[in-house]
Design a protein around this motif. Structure first.
Motif, PDB file in Angstrom:
ATOM      1  N   CYS A 176       0.811  -1.219   0.000  1.00  0.00           N
ATOM      2  CA  CYS A 176       0.000   0.000   0.000  1.00  0.00           C
ATOM      3  C   CYS A 176       0.846   1.270   0.000  1.00  0.00           C
ATOM      4  O   CYS A 176       0.450   2.285  -0.552  1.00  0.00           O
ATOM      5  CB  CYS A 176      -0.931   0.034   1.214  1.00  0.00           C
ATOM      6  SG  CYS A 176      -2.424  -0.941   0.965  1.00  0.00           S
ATOM      7  N   LYS A 177       2.014   1.200   0.633  1.00  0.00           N
ATOM      8  CA  LYS A 177       2.853   2.402   0.708  1.00  0.00           C
ATOM      9  C   LYS A 177       3.210   2.889  -0.695  1.00  0.00           C
ATOM     10  O   LYS A 177       3.071   4.055  -1.027  1.00  0.00           O
ATOM     11  CB  LYS A 177       4.118   2.109   1.509  1.00  0.00           C
ATOM     12  CG  LYS A 177       4.976   3.351   1.732  1.00  0.00           C
ATOM     13  CD  LYS A 177       6.214   3.032   2.541  1.00  0.00           C
ATOM     14  CE  LYS A 177       7.122   4.240   2.654  1.00  0.00           C
ATOM     15  NZ  LYS A 177       6.524   5.334   3.455  1.00  0.00           N
ATOM     16  N   LYS A 178       3.648   1.919  -1.507  1.00  0.00           N
ATOM     17  CA  LYS A 178       4.053   2.235  -2.870  1.00  0.00           C
ATOM     18  C   LYS A 178       2.857   2.756  -3.678  1.00  0.00           C
ATOM     19  O   LYS A 178       2.972   3.715  -4.441  1.00  0.00           O
ATOM     20  CB  LYS A 178       4.611   0.951  -3.509  1.00  0.00           C
ATOM     21  CG  LYS A 178       5.330   1.146  -4.813  1.00  0.00           C
ATOM     22  CD  LYS A 178       5.946  -0.159  -5.306  1.00  0.00           C
ATOM     23  CE  LYS A 178       5.007  -0.869  -6.253  1.00  0.00           C
ATOM     24  NZ  LYS A 178       5.550  -2.141  -6.762  1.00  0.00           N
ATOM     25  N   ALA A 192       1.848   6.252  -2.652  1.00  0.00           N
ATOM     26  CA  ALA A 192       2.810   7.231  -3.177  1.00  0.00           C
ATOM     27  C   ALA A 192       2.481   7.602  -4.619  1.00  0.00           C
ATOM     28  O   ALA A 192       2.757   8.712  -5.067  1.00  0.00           O
ATOM     29  CB  ALA A 192       4.229   6.678  -3.073  1.00  0.00           C
ATOM     30  N   ASP A 227       1.972  10.109   1.316  1.00  0.00           N
ATOM     31  CA  ASP A 227       3.105   9.475   1.975  1.00  0.00           C
ATOM     32  C   ASP A 227       2.614   8.894   3.301  1.00  0.00           C
ATOM     33  O   ASP A 227       2.293   9.630   4.228  1.00  0.00           O
ATOM     34  CB  ASP A 227       4.205  10.516   2.205  1.00  0.00           C
ATOM     35  CG  ASP A 227       5.411   9.900   2.889  1.00  0.00           C
ATOM     36  OD1 ASP A 227       5.587   8.657   2.766  1.00  0.00           O
ATOM     37  OD2 ASP A 227       6.156  10.646   3.559  1.00  0.00           O
ATOM     38  N   LEU A 228       2.519   7.594   3.361  1.00  0.00           N
ATOM     39  CA  LEU A 228       2.019   6.957   4.575  1.00  0.00           C
ATOM     40  C   LEU A 228       3.145   6.215   5.278  1.00  0.00           C
ATOM     41  O   LEU A 228       3.978   5.592   4.615  1.00  0.00           O
ATOM     42  CB  LEU A 228       0.888   5.971   4.225  1.00  0.00           C
ATOM     43  CG  LEU A 228      -0.397   6.598   3.682  1.00  0.00           C
ATOM     44  CD1 LEU A 228      -1.349   5.514   3.208  1.00  0.00           C
ATOM     45  CD2 LEU A 228      -1.062   7.464   4.752  1.00  0.00           C
ATOM     46  N   ILE A 288       3.879   3.466   6.341  1.00  0.00           N
ATOM     47  CA  ILE A 288       3.616   2.018   6.386  1.00  0.00           C
ATOM     48  C   ILE A 288       4.931   1.250   6.392  1.00  0.00           C
ATOM     49  O   ILE A 288       5.842   1.535   5.620  1.00  0.00           O
ATOM     50  CB  ILE A 288       2.768   1.585   5.169  1.00  0.00           C
ATOM     51  CG1 ILE A 288       1.413   2.282   5.198  1.00  0.00           C
ATOM     52  CG2 ILE A 288       2.596   0.064   5.135  1.00  0.00           C
ATOM     53  CD1 ILE A 288       0.558   2.037   3.974  1.00  0.00           C
ATOM     54  N   ARG A 289       5.014   0.285   7.288  1.00  0.00           N
ATOM     55  CA  ARG A 289       6.190  -0.570   7.356  1.00  0.00           C
ATOM     56  C   ARG A 289       5.707  -2.007   7.216  1.00  0.00           C
ATOM     57  O   ARG A 289       4.519  -2.276   7.383  1.00  0.00           O
ATOM     58  CB  ARG A 289       6.880  -0.412   8.709  1.00  0.00           C
ATOM     59  CG  ARG A 289       7.110   1.058   9.064  1.00  0.00           C
ATOM     60  CD  ARG A 289       7.469   1.257  10.515  1.00  0.00           C
ATOM     61  NE  ARG A 289       6.426   0.836  11.438  1.00  0.00           N
ATOM     62  CZ  ARG A 289       6.443   1.149  12.732  1.00  0.00           C
ATOM     63  NH1 ARG A 289       7.416   1.887  13.245  1.00  0.00           N
ATOM     64  NH2 ARG A 289       5.480   0.740  13.531  1.00  0.00           N
ATOM     65  N   ALA A 341       1.802  -5.677   7.209  1.00  0.00           N
ATOM     66  CA  ALA A 341       2.037  -4.232   7.215  1.00  0.00           C
ATOM     67  C   ALA A 341       1.520  -3.614   8.504  1.00  0.00           C
ATOM     68  O   ALA A 341       0.574  -4.106   9.108  1.00  0.00           O
ATOM     69  CB  ALA A 341       1.342  -3.596   6.017  1.00  0.00           C
ATOM     70  N   VAL A 360       1.451   0.482  10.785  1.00  0.00           N
ATOM     71  CA  VAL A 360       1.900   1.868  10.921  1.00  0.00           C
ATOM     72  C   VAL A 360       2.342   2.030  12.371  1.00  0.00           C
ATOM     73  O   VAL A 360       2.043   1.173  13.197  1.00  0.00           O
ATOM     74  CB  VAL A 360       0.785   2.873  10.534  1.00  0.00           C
ATOM     75  CG1 VAL A 360       0.569   2.896   9.039  1.00  0.00           C
ATOM     76  CG2 VAL A 360      -0.514   2.567  11.265  1.00  0.00           C
ATOM     77  N   CYS A 411      -3.037  -2.516   7.149  1.00  0.00           N
ATOM     78  CA  CYS A 411      -2.299  -2.390   8.401  1.00  0.00           C
ATOM     79  C   CYS A 411      -3.142  -2.770   9.614  1.00  0.00           C
ATOM     80  O   CYS A 411      -3.041  -2.157  10.678  1.00  0.00           O
ATOM     81  CB  CYS A 411      -1.751  -0.968   8.573  1.00  0.00           C
ATOM     82  SG  CYS A 411      -0.664  -0.512   7.223  1.00  0.00           S
TER      83      CYS A 411
END
Lengths: 367, 478, 94
Positions: free
Chosen positions: A200-202, A205, A210-211, A213-214, A303, A305, A326
C-alpha cells in the motif's frame, strides 16, 4: 473495453475481496486488481491463527465479529474451533500474561486462567515447564491456503470482475476518476480502494500520499504429518510462538520471527538465524517435535503503521480514494473490517467506527 | 579478491552435488587454490549416472559406466578437496556480507557453512506421467531402477515391463537382463522414426551410439519384444503390480484406445525422461526460464554457468538436461567462471568438443519431450499428487473454478504440499493448466521455492534452546 | 536362468534387522530399502489419505514413498543404511 468501473480495488486478499463483495452487493460495479493470484499474499500464507488472546484490546470487538464470520465460512476455509492456550514459562512471562489477558478479558474476550496441571491433562505432550497459562475456548484456526479459493469463488458467484497478474505500475488522475496502469494495460474507475497490505505504501505514493507504512516479514513452518501431539492452538506469553496441529496431522509453527526482504522486492525469504530459534522454541514447548520432519518454511508480509492501528478510511482526504490495511490481526478481523469499509464507501453508516488514515500517527508503545 | 580477507570459516566455493559436473567443478576450483567444499547426499561421489556400489558389495564385475565413476572417485581421492558425504543442503541464503549461507543436515555437527560462491550441480530428477496404478508397489521410476541396480546389483522382481521414452528404456532393459532379471516387454512412446531423426546427432558420439546399439541388440537377441509407439495406460494390481495395459499412440502420443494389450508382470520400470533439479537454484532467487529442449525450467546462465545471482553458478543436468557427456565439461566451465570472478585469472578451460556433446545431449532430451496427447493417459481418478492423494479431477476442478497459476492450484488443492515438495506432480499440474487455460509454462509459473530442499528432522536443524537466551523482542502492542 | 553378472558378486557379512516385528536378513553396508527389496517386501507403507499401499519408487531420496520409522524418526529407506539389530517399522499416520 471502455468499461468505467465504479470502483477499482487494488489488492485481492481478504481485505480487498471482502470490500469488493460488499461494494458489489451495494450496487457498485467493482473490479479487483491483483498483482499475483487472488488470496496468495499475506492472506494466503499466514499461519491461520484465529485467537482472541493475541488481539489488541481496542480491536477486540472487531475480532469477535470477524471470528463469527470465519465460523460461518466454516469448512470452505478450513475453520476449526479448538480452544487455545497461551503459555508462560517463567515469572516474568507469567506477569505479562496476567496483565495482558486480564485487559483482553475486560474487552470482551472469553479468556480464563488455567493451572499448568489442567493443561497437561488435556495436552499431555506439552512441556512440563509451564508456569502459567490462559485459555480461550473460542480460539481456533482456519486454513489460510484456502483463502484464494474461497474468495475467488465468491467473486465469481457474485459476478465481480477481477484481474490477476495485474501488478499496478501507476495510478493516474482521470476525468472519470482514476486510470490504473499495469504496464500497457489500463483500467478506469471512478474510485479506488488500496487494499494491498505491505504494498500500500508504494501505491499510495503513486497518488502523492506518503504513509508511514512498514512491513514485518513473518516466518511460518509446517511439518509433515505427525502423530497426535496437540489438540488446541498454542500461543506464548511473549507472542513468539504459535502452534497448531491440523486435521491432517501437520503442525504449523509461527510466532512472527522475521525473514528477509521487502514487499518491493517481491516475496520474502526466511532468515536462518531467526528460523532456528523459532523451531527451538517450538521444540521446547512440545519436546516430541524433535523427531518430526520439517517440510516447508515460508514468509509473509504484515504491514503496520507506528501506532499499530488500522488504516481504514479516505486516502489523502479525497472523496474518491480509500485505503484499508495495516490491521493488526488482519486475518481474523479482515472479513469484518472489509465489510465495514464497503459500507463506508457506499456512504452507509458503519456498524463500528473505522480508523481515519489522516489521524496523527504516533509511534505506539511496545511493552 | 584475496581469500585471506575473508573470515577463515568462509569457503570460496561450496559445490552442491558430487556427480560428474559438481565433482569436476570442485576439483578444478581446488586446483586453482580456492577453498572448496563439495557436498553430496550419497555415500560417495558419482551422482546418479556414476552412482557407486553399496558398501555391501565387496566384489563384482565392473561396467564401463561404473569404471568412469571409479575414475572420478579416485581423482577426487587424490585431490584434497574437502568433502561432506551423506550430507544434504536444506537451505541457501544470501548472507549480509555478500556471500552465501548454506544450511546442512548430515552426520557431523556443522549445521551451516558460508561461502563466497556456490556452484549448484544438483542434477536431475525423473519425469513420470501419472497413470492409474502408478502408485502401486512394484512400480519403479526408470532412473530409480538404475539406482537400485547400480548400487545394489538388484534387478526388479519377477517379470518386468520397461516403459517410457528415450534411451533409458533400452539401458534399463539390458541391465535387468544382465543382472539376471527378466524383461517381459519394452514399451516406448518413441517411434523408430524418432530415433532415425536423432541419428545424425548421435553419430557425433560413435562410442555412445555403439553402446546404445549393443543394448538394443542384446534385447533383440533375447527375443524381448519392443513395442514402439506405445505407452502404459493402466498398471493393474490390488496391492502390488500384477500387469499393465499398453496402448498404441498417435503421433502426439495420444492413446488409441482400440489398440490395447494386457501384459502380466510383477515389476514396472517407468519414466519419461528427466527434469532439471532446480529447487536449489530457485531458492537463491536466480532467474529461471522454460525450455522444453533442455528438459523444462532451467536457470538463466551465461556461457560458463553464471546465474543472475552474483556468486551462484549452475552446471550439469540441473542447468539443462544434456547428459553425462556434457556434465564434466560444464562443471569445469563453472569452476572457470568462479576462478575468473574470485581471482581475476583466466584458467582457460578448453572448449573441447562441447558443442558436439551438447548436440548429442539435446538429441536425447528431445526424444523425451512430452507431447500433447500424453494428458489423455491420465484418468480423472488418477492420483497426480502422490503425497496428498490429489486426483486429476481435483486439479481440473480447481482450474475450471479460476485457478490460473501453479501457486493457485497448489493452495486450493494441496497438490504439491506434501513431503516430496511437489517434485513428482509439478510438471503434470503445469501440463494440465496449460491444456485448460492455453497459458504458456512461463505464465503458469512454478510454485514459490521454499526451504527445506528435502524434509529434515527438526532436531537436526535446531540444537537445544537455552530458554534464558530467548530474545524477547518488543511484545506486540496491547 | 541367466544369472550372468550377479553370479560372481561377493557381498559383505550378513546381519539381521526387524521390519514390523519380523526378522530379516541384510548385508552390512546396504540400505534398508535394498534389504527389504531383496526380501521381496514391496509394500512399505499405506498412503495417508487413500490408505493405498506404497513402495520404493524413485530410489533417490526425492519422492518420500519409501519412508519408514526408525527410533521414532521418519527416514528414507533408500538413503538409510541398515545395521545389525535395527528396528524398522512401517510409518503410521494419524
Amino acid at each position: 473495453m471502455n468499461v468505467i468501473f465504479d470502483i477499482a480495488v487494488i489488492g485481492g486478499g481478504i481485505m480487498g475481496c471482502g470490500a469488493a463483495l460488499r461494494l458489489s452487493e451495494g450496487g457498485m460495479n467493482t473490479v479487483v486488481l491483483e498483482q499475483g493470484d487472488i488470496g496468495q499474499g499475506a492472506s494466503g500464507v499466514n499461519a491461520g491463527t484465529l485467537s482472541m488472546q493475541i488481539k489488541r484490546v481496542k480491536l477486540m470487538p472487531y475480532a469477535i465479529k470477524g471470528h463469527e464470520m470465519w465460523e460461518k465460512m466454516g469448512d470452505q476455509v478450513g475453520f476449526h474451533r479448538t480452544g487455545g492456550y497461551t503459555l508462560a514459562f517463567n515469572d516474568k512471562e507469567a506477569d505479562l500474561l496476567h496483565e495482558r489477558m486480564s485487559m483482553k478479558k475486560e474487552a470482551g474476550a472469553n479468556i480464563e486462567f488455567v493451572s499448568p496441571d489442567k493443561i497437561i491433562s488435556s495436552e499431555p505432550h506439552l512441556s512440563k515447564k509451564i508456569v502459567a497459562a490462559s485459555y480461550c475456548p473460542d480460539d481456533g484456526y482456519a486454513n489460510s491456503s484456502l483463502t484464494g479459493q474461497y474468495y475467488r469463488n465468491r467473486l465469481r458467484e457474485l459476478d465481480v470482475s477481477y484481474i490477476e497478474k495485474f501488478g499496478v505500475t501507476d495510478i493516474l488522475e482521470h476525468e472519470e476518476g482514476w486510470k490504473i496502469c499495469s504496464g500497457a494495460r489500463t483500467v478506469v474507475a471512478k474510485r479506488i480502494l488500496l487494499a494491498a497490505g505491505g504494498w500500500c505504501k508504494k501505491l499510495a505514493a503513486m497518488i502523492g500520499a506518503d504513509l508511514p507504512i512498514r512491513a514485518r516479514i513473518n516466518t511460518v513452518t509446517v511439518t509433515e504429518r505427525a502423530p497426535q501431539l496437540l489438540s488446541s492452538i498454542l500461543g506464548h506469553a511473549t507472542g513468539l510462538l504459535t502452534m497448531k496441529q491440523k486435521e491432517n496431522g501437520t503442525i504449523l509453527i509461527g510466532g512472527g520471527w522475521q525473514g528477509k526482504g521487502t514487499p518491493e522486492q517481491g516475496r520474502g525469504q526466511i532468515d536462518i538465524k531467526n528460523l532456528i530459534p523459532n523451531l527451538q522454541l517450538a521444540k521446547f514447548v512440545i519436546p516430541a517435535l524433535a523427531n518430526i520432519r520439517v517440510i516447508r518454511s515460508w514468509t509473509g508480509f504484515e504491514a503496520n503503521v507506528p501506532d499499530f492501528y488500522p488504516l481504514a478510511g479516505k486516502l489523502a482526504n479525497r472523496d474518491n480514494a480509500f485505503i484499508l490495511g495495516c490491521v493488526r490481526g488482519g486475518y481474523t478481523i479482515g472479513p469484518y473490517i472489509s465489510k465495514l469499509m464497503g459500507d463506508f464507501i457506499l456512504g452507509r453508516e458503519t456498524e463500528m467506527p473505522l480508523f481515519d488514515p489522516s489521524r496523527d500517527i504516533i509511534e505506539g508503545r511496545l511493552i | 579478491m584475496v581469500s585471506s580477507l575473508i573470515g577463515c570459516n568462509m569457503y570460496d566455493v561450496v559445490v552442491i552435488g558430487a556427480g560428474p559436473a559438481g565433482a569436476n567443478a570442485a576439483i578444478d576450483a581446488h586446483d586453482h587454490g580456492l577453498r572448496v567444499l563439495l557436498i553430496d547426499e550419497g555415500r560417495d561421489a558419482g551422482g546418479q549416472v556414476w552412482r557407486p556400489k553399496s558398501g555391501s558389495i565387496l566384489k563384482a564385475s565392473v561396467t564401463s559406466i561404473e569404471r568412469k565413476g571409479n575414475q572420478l572417485r579416485e581423482h577426487l581421492q587424490k585431490s584434497e578437496v574437502k568433502r561432506k558425504f551423506e550430507t544434504r543442503v536444506w537451505h541457501i541464503e544470501k548472507s549480509d556480507n555478500g556471500g552465501w549461507i548454506v544450511g546442512l543436515s548430515g552426520p557431523d555437527d556443522e549445521k551451516q557453512v558460508t561461502s563466497r560462491t556456490v556452484i549448484i550441480a544438483t542434477g536431475a530428477q525423473e519425469r513420470i506421467i501419472p497413470v492409474n496404478g502408478w502408485t502401486l508397489p512394484g512400480v519403479l521410476g526408470l532412473a530409480g531402477s538404475t539406482a537400485l541396480m547400480k548400487e545394489n546389483l538388484l534387478p526388479p522382481h519377477g517379470r518386468s515391463i520397461v516403459a517410457g521414452t528415450g534411451p533409458l528404456v533400452f539401458y534399463v532393459a539390458s541391465e535387468i537382463q544382465r543382472l539376471g532379471g527378466n524383461v517381459t516387454a519394452i514399451s516406448t512412446l518413441n517411434s523408430k522414426l524418432d530415433w532415425c531423426k536423432a541419428l545424425p546427432s548421435m553419430i557425433l558420439k560413435p562410442r555412445l551410439l555403439f553402446q546404445g546399439l549393443c543394448w538394443v541388440l542384446s534385447l533383440y537377441l533375447k527375443r524381448i519384444p519392443i513395442f514402439w509407439r506405445t505407452g502404459i495406460i493402466t498398471i493393474e494390481g490390488e496391492n502390488a503390480v500384477e500387469g499393465v495395459t499398453i496402448t498404441k499412440v498417435d503421433k502426439d502420443w495420444a492413446p488409441k484406445k482400440d489398440h490395447q494389450r494386457y501384459i502380466p508382470c510383477e515389476s514396472v520400470c517407468y519414466g519419461q525422461g528427466l527434469l532439471p533439479e532446480i529447487s536449489a537454484s530457485r531458492l537463491t532467487g536466480a532467474d529461471h526460464y522454460y525450455d522444453e529442449k533442455l528438459g523444462g525450467w532451467v536457470p538463466t546462465i551465461d556461457d560458463l554457468g553464471r546465474t543472475s545471482e552474483k556468486g551462484i553458478y549452475a552446471c550439469g543436468d540441473n542447468a539443462g538436461i544434456l547428459g553425462v557427456t556434457v556434465a564434466p565439461i560444464s562443471g569445469k566451465r563453472a569452476a572457470q567462471a568462479v576462478i575468473e570472478d574470485l581471482k581475476g585469472e583466466n584458467p582457460g578451460a578448453g572448449q573441447s568438443n562441447l558443442k558436439m556433446m551438447q548436440k548429442f545431449g539435446r538429441a536425447m532430451t528431445v526424444l523425451n519431450i512430452p507431447r500433447s496427447g500424453l494428458i489423455k493417459f491420465i484418468d480423472d481418478e488418477t492420483e497426480i499428487c502422490r503425497c496428498e492423494g490429489i486426483t486429476k479431477r481435483d486439479i481440473d476442478h480447481e482450474i475450471a473454478h479460476g485457478a490460473q497459476s501453479h501457486n493457485a492450484v497448489k493452495s486450493g488443492t494441496r497438490c504439491g504440499m506434501g513431503p516430496c515438495g511437489g517434485r513428482f506432480c509439478m510438471d503434470t499440474v503445469a501440463m494440465l493448466t496449460a491444456h485448460h487455460t492455453s497459458k504458456t509454462r512461463e505464465e503458469i509459473g512454478l510454485p514459490t521455492a521454499r526451504p527445506p530442499l528435502r524434509p529434515v528432522i527438526l532436531d537436526t536443524l535446531s540444537g537445544d534452546l537455552d530458554y534464558d537466551d530467548l530474545p524477547i523482542p518488543g511484545v506486540s502492542p496491547l | 536362468m541367466n544369472k550372468g553378472a550377479v553370479s560372481q558378486v561377493q557381498r559383505s557379512e550378513k546381519i539381521s534387522f526387524q521390519f514390523d516385528g519380523i526378522d530379516m536378513d541384510a548385508y552390512e553396508g546396504e540400505t534398508i530399502a535394498a534389504a527389504l527389496f531383496r526380501a521381496e517386501v514391496s509394500h512399505l507403507r499405506d498412503a495417508p489419505n487413500s490408505k493405498n499401499p506404497r513402495g520404493l519408487f524413485c530410489v533417490m531420496g526425492v519422492c518420500q514413498e519409501c519412508v519408514v520409522s526408525v527410533d521414532g524418526k521418519i527416514v528414507e529407506a533408500c538413503r538409510t543404511n541398515v545395521s545389525d539389530g535395527l528396528i524398522v517399522n512401517r510409518v503410521q499416520y494419524v
